[in-house]
Design an enzyme around this catalytic site. Structure first.
Site, mmCIF file in Angstrom:
data_model
loop_
_atom_site.group_PDB
_atom_site.id
_atom_site.type_symbol
_atom_site.label_atom_id
_atom_site.label_comp_id
_atom_site.label_asym_id
_atom_site.label_seq_id
_atom_site.Cartn_x
_atom_site.Cartn_y
_atom_site.Cartn_z
ATOM 1 C CE1 TYR B 113 -4.159 -1.210 -0.476
ATOM 2 C CE2 TYR B 113 -3.643 -2.711 1.309
ATOM 3 C CZ TYR B 113 -4.460 -2.332 0.275
ATOM 4 O OH TYR B 113 -5.565 -3.061 -0.041
ATOM 5 C CD GLU B 211 1.520 -30.945 8.936
ATOM 6 O OE1 GLU B 211 2.015 -32.076 9.106
ATOM 7 O OE2 GLU B 211 0.807 -30.650 7.965
#
Ligand SMILES: Nc1ncnc2c1ncn2[C@@H]1O[C@H](COP(=O)(O)OP(=O)(O)O)[C@@H](O)[C@H]1O
Ligand SMILES: [Mg+2]
Lengths: 728, 383
Positions: B113, B211
């Site tokens: 941005y 995980e």
């Protein structure tokens, strides 16, 4: 504007907006004695009874005689059938088969009639060594009737020939000889006259003067279809003389015809059932294309709306006179050979062969006879069909030198360019005239000229013309209208215009509201139709434009089978190449091989196709050079645009990083960008000196014109107007 | 002209730059100086960006990590297909410089941005999508061999840790043994100037990396890290750079061995491979991220039988899985390891995969109380 009356009776409307010219006799004509006009009409009605309104009535007449056949129980006997078997006159045959001659529909009938008359005028002028000046006038006389008048400043026609020329089919001067000319079969003008009589009952009216010392002669003629004989209606079967000057003018006026006073020349007036349209296959197109291929003519054309277009001649020299040649033996057909043998009286076969054909020496003639096993000294009359056939085959088997080709008169590269440049918009023009060649013993020569990059016709239309065109059109939808009205406008481009104008695809052409017309005009002006535009082909045979049967023509076939992609145009396999390209292909020959009587398509002889191909390649190569060059220049320009776009950003970023002066850096980067895209500069300057360097760099060879499309008159206003501008 | 001295920015920096920031800023400015030199010489400015493709990645058997090769791609300002990318590279460079000068960091999206605007005079944006900006950032990283963190850019926080360790994060002391149920969110920048470990207060003996967050929660709820004296982490799937860098630092600075508990599927193998050897895309960072000593604890293809799981936990392999498994088997660092080859072959012949959660079908705490302790006790892992 949508409420304007479709029918205009006179060509002298009070509210003239364009350049309008009233032919001298017209105004006076309105005052002509009513009595005379009436009697002429009465006469015409009688004519109607005799010839019948339609060809079908000829049928009825023919059936009258053998009525007795029905007595027997069988449907017909050999006798009754025999009584029906009789000669069919040529005129009768063609009255039934007028589509063969180009009178299939009212629209085409108008074109064919004009065409036959104009072609005759040009041929006559050129043969007489006169720079042609032609007047064409089309007037609407009722909803589906038009009166056409075509006048020339030619040599005129001697009195006794007039009825035969205009009232007898297959009577002409060009059939029997081999010489490059426009008319060929000698069917032309009398067929037009016959069509006129059949559809309107009005006779053909001819004025012709052969010398200022002699009075002009005036005939009203109709053709007797049964006997293929002219019938003269005025002057008690003798026609009338019209004096020169004041008195003559009054006479002419009385007969209700026009005559631009000339020391010599011919005017033919035919009234016929017809329909007038612009666009493809129109009279306007024909005259336009004729002006391109005949830069030595001046043409005054007054259309049914009364506006006159002037095509001024661009060349003050007549094309050299084509030489008449004897037929070459290779070109002769068996039937014709048999006929010639029968005609040739009191000659030995050797004499016959060596005097009636070109390139046949007595030695060659002897050789032919030996091969045919015919005695060289046999008299022609004594030869039967088997001998004729043997000779025919022997001719094919004997080696005979090709015919002389100096009998062909091409337009020439320079004049081709002149003609094209003056009438067709473009930025690149080139032309190639091939050396003469021979097919089946007939010499011919191919010429090709090309114009590239013109603005499309859609962009040269103003509000008034657009509303006229919309009103005239036959097309049901706007889309159809666009495609059929504007030459070279593909369906892609039409769709894009429709979209830009926010018009529905099925919207009717005739019912556009003024606001929608406005939008359509805007869109036509703004949409770049060059994308998706297909090549516009102008085909010519002996300087006559061929407007129909495009697909059947050897020219079209050769164009589509040529690979234009290698010349920088896009093309789908076997299709017309795309792009803003006009191409004209001209075949000049002592005998142009048409595919049919209506003379609209060239037959595909391999020799002819080969020459066309070579011609196309010659201009194609030059086009390729130009297109590639243009593309490169454009690409470089595009490239620079892209670089320029980002340079400010880069300069700003660098400035923020290391505080270097932003504008100075930007300036330096711009310099580099310019150097990197140097080619684009040539275009930037090309109105000045640089163009010369450019030309030196790319060698296009002779006969190439490169113009700035923006300043080229023909690009701004197409057609006649463009010619007028170019002349000023 | 070419020797014209470049005047440095007069603007006094608002923040005192750390030596590391100064070095990065210098590199960034160097790119700008090259443009000026090229322009002075009427030359086409360019940068040579190390190529981030598989072809330019090599496995170093000695270091046991993925390394980037020497291939570069030249990006030129005056090349039609590269002009825009070049312009963007300079924008990102100047954007990062600004961040450093101001002592601020931003997310990748934030920088996007910052730099997105309409180019003067045309209806074209410098960037239209964040992805366009992200790739340029990676380009600049490899170009300057400065990692993202050095450019003052951070990714979204992902992954968490708990366990017996105390650290300082931007001056705040964090005791990872007292993080409740959520754990300590691993920041994306974990460099020593942000995070400092308190070596003396580290009681953990190893790291257990799982995980997914859900599995991590199971372990945390069962206070596994307390019972087994370890640090418990997860990376929400493929671990982000912050997590990998954190593991790398814990492993190297505190000498803690790392064990991974991942799903038994090609994706699990791949995650292990990235932790161990580094990723193709970020091969230039392997040095600082890869942990060649990391061990693969589970799940294993043999676990279906070994743990006597029920048929219902099987998930069939799909075509992508099979393809991927074969690819993984061919990675140079797996290629010569018979155990790994057997493992992968077994999964392929099973033709199903197993998630860590499948162990729950045995018992809710089977994984924390039986499975992992047993593996650790038996030293039963893949390397
Ligand atoms: N306007 C004219 N001026 C002089 N001669 C003409 C004119 N129109 C026709 N002719 C003569 O009449 C002949 C017949 O014309 P036409 O029937 O059209 O057949 P073609 O043109 O094929 O010979 C022409 O060959 C020509 O000699
Ligand atoms: Mg004729």
């Amino acid at each position: 504007m949508a409420t304007r009356k479709p029918i205009k009776k006179r060509s002298v409307p009070a509210t003239a907006t364009k350049k309008k010219a009233a032919p001298p006799a017209v105004a006076k004509r309105q005052a002509a004695g009513k009595k005379l006009a009436k009697s002429a009409e009465a006469e015409a009605d009688e004519v109607l009874d005799v010839t019948g309104d339609e060809a079908a009535e000829v049928d009825d007449a023919a059936d009258e005689a053998p009525a007795g056949g029905k007595s027997s129980g069988r449907r017909a006997t050999a006798q009754s059938m025999a009584s029906k078997q009789r000669d069919i006159s040529v005129s009768e045959f063609f009255a039934k088969n007028r589509h063969l001659l180009g009178f299939d529909n009212p629209r085409k009938a108008l074109l064919t009639t004009i065409k036959e008359a104009v072609d005759n005028s040009l041929d006559a002028c050129e043969e007489a060594g006169i720079l042609p000046e032609i007047w064409v006038h089309i007037e609407q006389t009722s909803t589906d009737r038009y009166k056409i008048g075509v006048q020339d400043n030619g040599p005129g026609i001697v009195k006794k020939q007039i009825p035969l020329i205009f009232g007898k089919l297959l009577y002409g001067s060009k059939f029997h000889r081999l010489r490059q000319s426009r008319g060929q079969q000698g069917i032309g003008i009398s067929a037009a006259g016959m069509y006129g009589v059949q559809t309107t009952g009005k006779p053909v009216k001819i004025i012709s003067r052969i010398s200022p010392k002699k009075p002009a002669h005036y005939y009203e003629i109709q053709i007797d279809t049964k006997r293929n004989e002219p019938k003269i209606l005025n002057g008690g079967g003798e026609g009338v003389d019209i004096a020169y000057g004041e008195k003559g003018a009054k006479d002419i006026e009385k007969h209700g015809i026009e005559w631009v006073d000339q020391p010599h020349g011919t005017r033919v007036t035919i009234e016929l059932e017809a329909k007038y349209n612009r666009g493809r296959g129109s009279v306007d197109e024909y005259l336009h294309q004729t002006a391109i291929a005949n830069p030595h003519i001046t043409l005054h054309y007054t259309d049914p709306e009364g506006s006159t277009r002037e095509y001024q001649r661009a060349a003050d020299k007549l094309p050299p006179e084509p030489k008449e040649i004897l037929p070459h033996p290779y070109g002769i057909e068996l039937g014709r050979l048999a006929a010639m043998l029968a005609e040739a009286e009191g000659m030995s076969i050797t004499q016959f062969l060596s005097t009636k054909f070109s390139r046949v020496s007595p030695a060659v003639a002897k050789k032919i006879c030996t091969t045919a096993k015919v005695s060289p000294r046999a008299m022609t009359r004594k030869l039967g069909r088997p001998e004729a056939e043997a000779l025919y085959h022997a001719i094919q088997a004997t080696k005979i030198a090709p015919p002389a080709t100096d009998c062909i008169c091409p337009i020439g590269e320079e004049l081709l360019l002149k003609g094209l440049y003056q009438v067709v918009p473009g930025e690149f023009y080139c032309a190639a005239t091939r050396p003469p060649s021979v097919y089946r013993g007939n010499p011919f020569q191919i010429e090709v000229a090309l114009a590239f990059g013109g603005a499309a016709a859609t962009q040269n239309v103003d509000k008034e013309l657009l509303s006229d065109l919309l009103e005239e059109t036959d097309a049901r939808t706007i889309r159809q209208f666009l495609i059929s009205t504007f030459n070279g406008l593909g369906s892609d481009a039409a769709d894009r215009i429709m979209k830009a104008a926010a018009l529905g695809t099925r919207q009717t052409a005739k019912q556009l509201k003024p606001k929608e017309q406005e939008r359509l005009l805007q869109a036509m002006q703004n949409v770049n139709v060059a994308e998706g535009q297909t090549m516009e082909v102008m085909r010519y045979a002996n300087r006559v434009p061929l407007q129909f049967q495009q697909a059947a023509c050897a020219i079209t076939q050769t164009i589509t089978s040529t690979n234009w992609r290698s010349y920088g145009l896009s093309q789908s396999r076997g299709g017309m190449p795309k792009g803003p390209v006009y191409i004209m292909v001209h075949i000049a020959s002592v005998w142009v091989p048409f595919t049919s009587e209506s003379k609209e398509a060239i037959a595909s002889y391999p020799e002819i196709q080969k020459e066309i191909r070579l011609g196309l390649q010659a201009v194609g190569r030059k086009l390729g050079m130009y297109v590639r060059k243009r593309q490169r220049v454009k690409q470089q320009g595009d490239r620079r645009d892209i670089f320029m776009r980002y340079l400010k950003e880069v300069a700003t970023a660098v400035h923020e990083l290391n505080g270097v002066d932003r504008d100075n850096l930007y300036g330096q980067l711009v310099t580099v960008a310019k150097r990197v895209t140097a080619d684009a500069d040539m275009k930037l300057d090309d109105r000045g000196r640089k163009i010369k360097e450019e030309a030196a760099e790319t060698d296009y060879g002779d006969n190439v014109i490169i113009v700035d499309p923006m300043t080229h008159a023909a690009a701004i206003k197409r057609g006649p107007a463009a010619v007028a501008v170019a002349d000023e | 002209m070419a020797k014209k001295k470049l005047t440095p920015v007069a603007k006094a920096p608002k923040v005192k730059l750390s030596p590391r920031d100064e070095k990065t800023a210098e590199r960034l400015t160097g790119l700008a100086d090259r443009v000026v030199t090229a322009a002075n010489n009427r030359k086409d400015p360019f940068v040579d960006i190390p190529s981030r493709t598989l072809a330019n990645v090599k496995y170093s058997p000695k270091k046991k990590i993925l390394e980037m090769g020497n291939a570069t791609n030249r990006r030129q300002l005056f090349d039609l297909s590269q002009a825009k990318a070049y312009m963007r590279t300079m924008l990102v460079t100047s954007g990062c410089k600004k961040l450093i000068d101001q002592g601020k960091s931003t997310s990748l999206r934030g920088l996007f941005y910052m730099l997105k605007h309409t180019i003067e005079g045309v209806k074209e944006n410098t960037f239209d999508e964040q992805g366009e900006c992200d790739t340029i950032i990676e380009d600049v990283e490899v170009l300057l061999s400065s990692i993202r963190e050095e450019l003052h850019l951070y990714a979204e926080n992902r992954g968490a840790m708990v366990g017996g360790i105390v650290l300082t994060d931007k001056g705040d002391e964090i005791n990872c043994a007292r993080m409740g149920s959520g754990g300590y969110a691993i920041p994306s920048i974990v460099e020593p100037d942000v995070i400092i470990f308190d070596k003396k207060r580290c009681t953990a003996k190893f790291i257990l990396h799982v995980e997914k967050g859900t599995v991590w929660q199971r372990f945390n709820e069962d206070r596994f890290w307390e019972k087994h004296n370890c640090i418990l982490t997860h990376g929400a799937g493929q671990p982000p750079r912050g997590v990998r860098r954190m593991l790398h630092r814990l492993h190297n600075e505190l000498e803690l061995p790392l064990y991974c508990v991942l799903d038994n599927d090609p994706w699990g193998y791949y995650i292990y491979s990235v932790i161990k050897q580094g990723s193709i895309n970020l091969a230039f960072e392997s040095q600082r991220m890869a942990i060649p000593e990391a061990k693969y604890l589970g799940l294993r293809s043999i676990d279906f039988e070994r743990c006597q799981l029920s048929d219902s936990v099987k998930i069939s392999l799909n075509d992508t899985d099979r393809k991927r498994a074969k690819q993984v088997a061919q990675y140079p660092w797996f290629e010569k390891k018979p155990k790994w080859q057997t493992e992968i072959r077994k999964m392929l012949s099973n033709d199903f995969k197993l998630e860590v959660e499948s162990l729950i079908s045995k018992d809710i705490s089977y994984v924390t109380e039986e499975y992992v302790p047993a593996r650790l006790r038996d030293q039963d892992w893949l390397d």
